[in-house]
Design a protein around this motif. Structure first.
Motif, PDB file in Angstrom:
ATOM      1  N   ARG A  65      -7.838 -24.170  31.440  1.00 54.26           N
ATOM      2  CA  ARG A  65      -8.187 -25.285  30.558  1.00 54.26           C
ATOM      3  C   ARG A  65      -9.692 -25.253  30.295  1.00 54.26           C
ATOM      4  O   ARG A  65     -10.495 -25.042  31.208  1.00 54.26           O
ATOM      5  N   SER A  66     -10.085 -25.453  29.055  1.00 55.77           N
ATOM      6  CA  SER A  66     -11.502 -25.395  28.688  1.00 55.77           C
ATOM      7  C   SER A  66     -12.252 -26.646  29.158  1.00 55.77           C
ATOM      8  O   SER A  66     -11.646 -27.653  29.540  1.00 55.77           O
ATOM      9  N   ILE A  67     -13.572 -26.552  29.102  1.00 63.84           N
ATOM     10  CA  ILE A  67     -14.460 -27.653  29.473  1.00 63.84           C
ATOM     11  C   ILE A  67     -15.390 -27.938  28.308  1.00 63.84           C
ATOM     12  O   ILE A  67     -15.875 -27.019  27.651  1.00 63.84           O
ATOM     13  N   VAL A  68     -15.630 -29.223  28.043  1.00 63.26           N
ATOM     14  CA  VAL A  68     -16.621 -29.639  27.046  1.00 63.26           C
ATOM     15  C   VAL A  68     -17.740 -30.384  27.759  1.00 63.26           C
ATOM     16  O   VAL A  68     -17.481 -31.322  28.525  1.00 63.26           O
ATOM     17  N   VAL A  69     -18.966 -29.948  27.514  1.00 56.67           N
ATOM     18  CA  VAL A  69     -20.136 -30.517  28.200  1.00 56.67           C
ATOM     19  C   VAL A  69     -21.232 -30.796  27.179  1.00 56.67           C
ATOM     20  O   VAL A  69     -21.434 -30.024  26.240  1.00 56.67           O
ATOM     21  N   PHE A  70     -21.939 -31.898  27.391  1.00 54.67           N
ATOM     22  CA  PHE A  70     -23.196 -32.148  26.683  1.00 54.67           C
ATOM     23  C   PHE A  70     -24.311 -31.845  27.682  1.00 54.67           C
ATOM     24  O   PHE A  70     -24.663 -32.707  28.509  1.00 54.67           O
TER      25      PHE A  70
END
Length: 249
Positions: free
Chosen positions: A141-146
């Motif tokens: 599963r991918s990760i989204v980060v700021f």
């Protein structure tokens, strides 16, 4: 007119969320159903933005493998970024976001059960969230980060510098690519100022080519971080500097 438009936008944002929440709640009760909760959240954004009259102009510069896990990194100037990323990113992903979100009624429940929360002021929490993110990537599963660590830019479109290291540590740990994303106009649509006002602009974004991490080691975290920063920053400057020069003339 801006007040009326803001009320219109938040009316639809909240109404659509409330209508979809019972289905989201059901899908959050079992781990194998969470993919469907993610898709419902994506539908939320896909319904809201047309009703708000916000047109999406997204340029995808690289072809991403549908079943590959990625770490998506974007600049963060607006609270609208979270909803926008749900529409831009087509992969099944988990956000890494601040723990305070859990205090928002209903939305906090969804975020707590679908994404990864972190208290950035706590070393223990940062380590725990990093480990959870690494485990999530390992599961495909991918990760989204700021990676700015929150909305810290004082004068958008200038980013806060430098990025935090977590996103790049996890990408190298799992040898998954980094995908930089330049969010070009969200800060114009919903500026981080008080009172809150929505403005009608096209939502423009660039999804850049993936940066491979195969063969990189922990010693490469800083160079990978700076490369990602440079890709996003260069696009922000290309987009905004001509406008700034034109306004001065």
């Amino acid at each position: 007119m801006k007040v009326i438009y803001t009320i219109w936008c938040f009316f639809w944002l909240i109404l659509i969320f409330l209508l979809l929440f019972p289905f989201t709640y059901i899908c959050l009760q079992r781990k194998e159903w969470k993919l469907y909760a993610h898709r419902i959240n994506r539908l939320w954004g896909q319904l809201f933005f047309p009703l708000a009259g916000i047109r999406f102009e997204i340029e995808y510069r690289g072809q991403l493998a549908p079943k590959q896990a990625y770490v998506f990194c974007a600049n963060h100037f607006s609270y609208l970024d979270i909803a926008v990323m749900g529409v831009i990113v087509e992969h099944y992903f988990a956000f890494v976001g601040k723990a305070d979100v859990k205090d928002i009624p209903l939305f906090g429940y969804m975020f707590q059960h679908l994404h990864i929360q972190v208290k950035r002021e706590s070393t223990q929490s940062r380590v725990s969230s990093l480990n959870r993110a690494i485990k999530t990537l390992a599961q495909g599963r991918s990760i989204v980060v700021f990676p700015e660590g929150g909305i810290k830019a004082k004068q958008p479109p200038q980013m806060h510098q430098p990025f935090m290291d977590g996103a790049f540590k996890m990408a190298i740990q799992q040898q998954v690519p980094i995908v930089p994303i330049s969010l070009l106009t969200n800060y114009k649509i919903l500026p981080d100022v008080h009172p809150i006002r929505m403005h009608r602009f096209p939502m423009q974004a660039i999804v850049h080519e993936a940066i491979p991490t195969v063969g990189l080691t922990p010693q490469d975290v800083v160079s990978l971080r700076d490369k990602c920063y440079g890709v996003i920053d260069d696009e922000l400057k290309k987009h905004h500097l001509p406008q700034q020069k034109g306004s001065k003339e």
